[in-house]
Design a protein around this motif. Structure first.
Motif, PDB file in Angstrom:
ATOM      1  N   ILE A  60       0.840  -1.202   0.000  1.00 19.15           N
ATOM      2  CA  ILE A  60       0.000   0.000   0.000  1.00 19.15           C
ATOM      3  C   ILE A  60       0.870   1.245   0.000  1.00 19.15           C
ATOM      4  N   ILE A  61       1.906   1.251   0.812  1.00 16.42           N
ATOM      5  CA  ILE A  61       2.810   2.404   0.876  1.00 16.42           C
ATOM      6  C   ILE A  61       3.507   2.607  -0.457  1.00 16.42           C
ATOM      7  N   ALA A  62       3.972   1.515  -1.077  1.00 19.21           N
ATOM      8  CA  ALA A  62       4.649   1.618  -2.371  1.00 19.21           C
ATOM      9  C   ALA A  62       3.695   2.143  -3.438  1.00 19.21           C
ATOM     10  N   GLN A  63       2.444   1.682  -3.407  1.00 21.72           N
ATOM     11  CA  GLN A  63       1.459   2.158  -4.375  1.00 21.72           C
ATOM     12  C   GLN A  63       1.223   3.653  -4.182  1.00 21.72           C
ATOM     13  N   GLY A  64       1.135   4.081  -2.934  1.00 24.05           N
ATOM     14  CA  GLY A  64       0.943   5.503  -2.656  1.00 24.05           C
ATOM     15  C   GLY A  64       2.101   6.334  -3.159  1.00 24.05           C
ATOM     16  N   LYS A  65       3.320   5.843  -2.964  1.00 23.35           N
ATOM     17  CA  LYS A  65       4.498   6.571  -3.447  1.00 23.35           C
ATOM     18  C   LYS A  65       4.494   6.660  -4.962  1.00 23.35           C
ATOM     19  N   SER A  66       4.097   5.568  -5.642  1.00 25.61           N
ATOM     20  CA  SER A  66       4.081   5.584  -7.105  1.00 25.61           C
ATOM     21  C   SER A  66       3.002   6.519  -7.643  1.00 25.61           C
ATOM     22  N   GLU A  67       1.956   6.759  -6.844  1.00 26.47           N
ATOM     23  CA  GLU A  67       0.892   7.678  -7.248  1.00 26.47           C
ATOM     24  C   GLU A  67       1.211   9.112  -6.843  1.00 26.47           C
ATOM     25  N   GLY A  68       2.339   9.321  -6.215  1.00 27.28           N
ATOM     26  CA  GLY A  68       2.755  10.669  -5.829  1.00 27.28           C
ATOM     27  C   GLY A  68       2.154  11.148  -4.523  1.00 27.28           C
ATOM     28  N   VAL A  69       1.652  10.237  -3.722  1.00 24.25           N
ATOM     29  CA  VAL A  69       1.063  10.608  -2.446  1.00 24.25           C
ATOM     30  C   VAL A  69       2.185  10.785  -1.429  1.00 24.25           C
ATOM     31  N   THR A  70       2.175  11.909  -0.741  1.00 25.71           N
ATOM     32  CA  THR A  70       3.144  12.099   0.334  1.00 25.71           C
ATOM     33  C   THR A  70       2.455  11.751   1.645  1.00 25.71           C
ATOM     34  N   MET A  71       3.081  10.908   2.397  1.00 20.45           N
ATOM     35  CA  MET A  71       2.494  10.480   3.664  1.00 20.45           C
ATOM     36  C   MET A  71       3.072  11.324   4.791  1.00 20.45           C
ATOM     37  N   GLU A  72       2.510  12.524   4.953  1.00 17.94           N
ATOM     38  CA  GLU A  72       2.988  13.392   6.028  1.00 17.94           C
ATOM     39  C   GLU A  72       2.506  12.905   7.388  1.00 17.94           C
ATOM     40  N   SER A  73       1.445  12.098   7.359  1.00 18.07           N
ATOM     41  CA  SER A  73       0.941  11.516   8.594  1.00 18.07           C
ATOM     42  C   SER A  73       0.400  10.134   8.279  1.00 18.07           C
ATOM     43  N   GLU A  74      -0.114   9.497   9.281  1.00 15.74           N
ATOM     44  CA  GLU A  74      -0.687   8.179   9.081  1.00 15.74           C
ATOM     45  C   GLU A  74      -2.119   8.270   8.565  1.00 15.74           C
ATOM     46  N   GLU A  75      -2.628   9.487   8.445  1.00 16.51           N
ATOM     47  CA  GLU A  75      -4.021   9.679   8.027  1.00 16.51           C
ATOM     48  C   GLU A  75      -4.279   9.070   6.646  1.00 16.51           C
ATOM     49  N   TRP A  76      -3.370   9.292   5.699  1.00 14.29           N
ATOM     50  CA  TRP A  76      -3.568   8.749   4.353  1.00 14.29           C
ATOM     51  C   TRP A  76      -3.641   7.229   4.405  1.00 14.29           C
ATOM     52  N   LEU A  77      -2.736   6.617   5.159  1.00 11.09           N
ATOM     53  CA  LEU A  77      -2.708   5.158   5.252  1.00 11.09           C
ATOM     54  C   LEU A  77      -3.991   4.632   5.890  1.00 11.09           C
ATOM     55  N   GLU A  78      -4.453   5.284   6.948  1.00 10.11           N
ATOM     56  CA  GLU A  78      -5.690   4.857   7.594  1.00 10.11           C
ATOM     57  C   GLU A  78      -6.875   4.983   6.639  1.00 10.11           C
ATOM     58  N   ASN A  79      -6.944   6.077   5.872  1.00  8.27           N
ATOM     59  CA  ASN A  79      -8.027   6.258   4.901  1.00  8.27           C
ATOM     60  C   ASN A  79      -7.966   5.190   3.812  1.00  8.27           C
ATOM     61  N   GLU A  80      -6.771   4.872   3.349  1.00 13.88           N
ATOM     62  CA  GLU A  80      -6.602   3.858   2.315  1.00 13.88           C
ATOM     63  C   GLU A  80      -7.042   2.486   2.826  1.00 13.88           C
ATOM     64  N   LEU A  81      -6.679   2.156   4.053  1.00 12.35           N
ATOM     65  CA  LEU A  81      -7.105   0.878   4.629  1.00 12.35           C
ATOM     66  C   LEU A  81      -8.610   0.812   4.758  1.00 12.35           C
ATOM     67  N   ARG A  82      -9.235   1.922   5.236  1.00 11.21           N
ATOM     68  CA  ARG A  82     -10.689   1.957   5.345  1.00 11.21           C
ATOM     69  C   ARG A  82     -11.346   1.751   3.992  1.00 11.21           C
ATOM     70  N   ALA A  83     -10.807   2.429   2.959  1.00 15.29           N
ATOM     71  CA  ALA A  83     -11.380   2.313   1.617  1.00 15.29           C
ATOM     72  C   ALA A  83     -11.249   0.886   1.095  1.00 15.29           C
ATOM     73  N   ARG A  84     -10.134   0.246   1.337  1.00 14.83           N
ATOM     74  CA  ARG A  84      -9.945  -1.130   0.870  1.00 14.83           C
ATOM     75  C   ARG A  84     -10.853  -2.102   1.612  1.00 14.83           C
ATOM     76  N   ARG A  85     -11.239  -1.746   2.815  1.00 16.98           N
ATOM     77  CA  ARG A  85     -12.153  -2.598   3.580  1.00 16.98           C
ATOM     78  C   ARG A  85     -13.616  -2.289   3.246  1.00 16.98           C
ATOM     79  N   GLY A  86     -13.836  -1.247   2.431  1.00 16.07           N
ATOM     80  CA  GLY A  86     -15.205  -0.886   2.055  1.00 16.07           C
ATOM     81  C   GLY A  86     -15.858   0.064   3.018  1.00 16.07           C
ATOM     82  N   ARG A  87     -15.081   0.680   3.891  1.00 16.25           N
ATOM     83  CA  ARG A  87     -15.606   1.650   4.854  1.00 16.25           C
ATOM     84  C   ARG A  87     -15.084   3.011   4.468  1.00 16.25           C
ATOM     85  N   PHE A  88     -15.954   3.864   3.991  1.00 15.88           N
ATOM     86  CA  PHE A  88     -15.503   5.166   3.477  1.00 15.88           C
ATOM     87  C   PHE A  88     -15.738   6.299   4.479  1.00 15.88           C
ATOM     88  N   ALA A  89     -16.205   6.000   5.636  1.00 17.31           N
ATOM     89  CA  ALA A  89     -16.490   7.058   6.616  1.00 17.31           C
ATOM     90  C   ALA A  89     -15.327   7.261   7.549  1.00 17.31           C
TER      91      ALA A  89
END
Length: 89
Positions: A60-89
């Protein structure tokens, strides 16, 4: 960089203690500089996942880096995990 300091107690052999500055005459600064110098000489340790979950997180982190996402916090990773689990809230 944070200015939060923590007290660390260490034991020095007498032969080294004689060669560093006395307490109140720059001892803490001397020790901090020596530790920083030693740490910065070593290459940073790269995280290597050892579990299946860790490998998924690394992907997931590698995919984010390839998409140009900067992970300044863990917020992006948490949102990505939620989205992959089908929880968008």
């Amino acid at each position: 960089m944070t200015n939060e300091l923590q007290v660390v107690s260490v034991k020095f052999p007498a032969r080294l203690l004689r060669r560093i500055p006395k307490a109140g005459h720059g001892r803490s600064c001397f020790i901090l500089q020596a530790v920083e110098e030693k740490i910065f000489r070593q290459p940073p340790v790269e995280w290597q996942p050892t579990t299946a979950r860790g490998r998924r997180m690394a992907a997931i982190i590698a995919q984010g880096k390839s998409e140009g996402v900067t992970m300044e916090s863990e917020e992006w990773l948490e949102n990505e995990l939620r989205a992959r689990r089908g929880r968008f809230a």
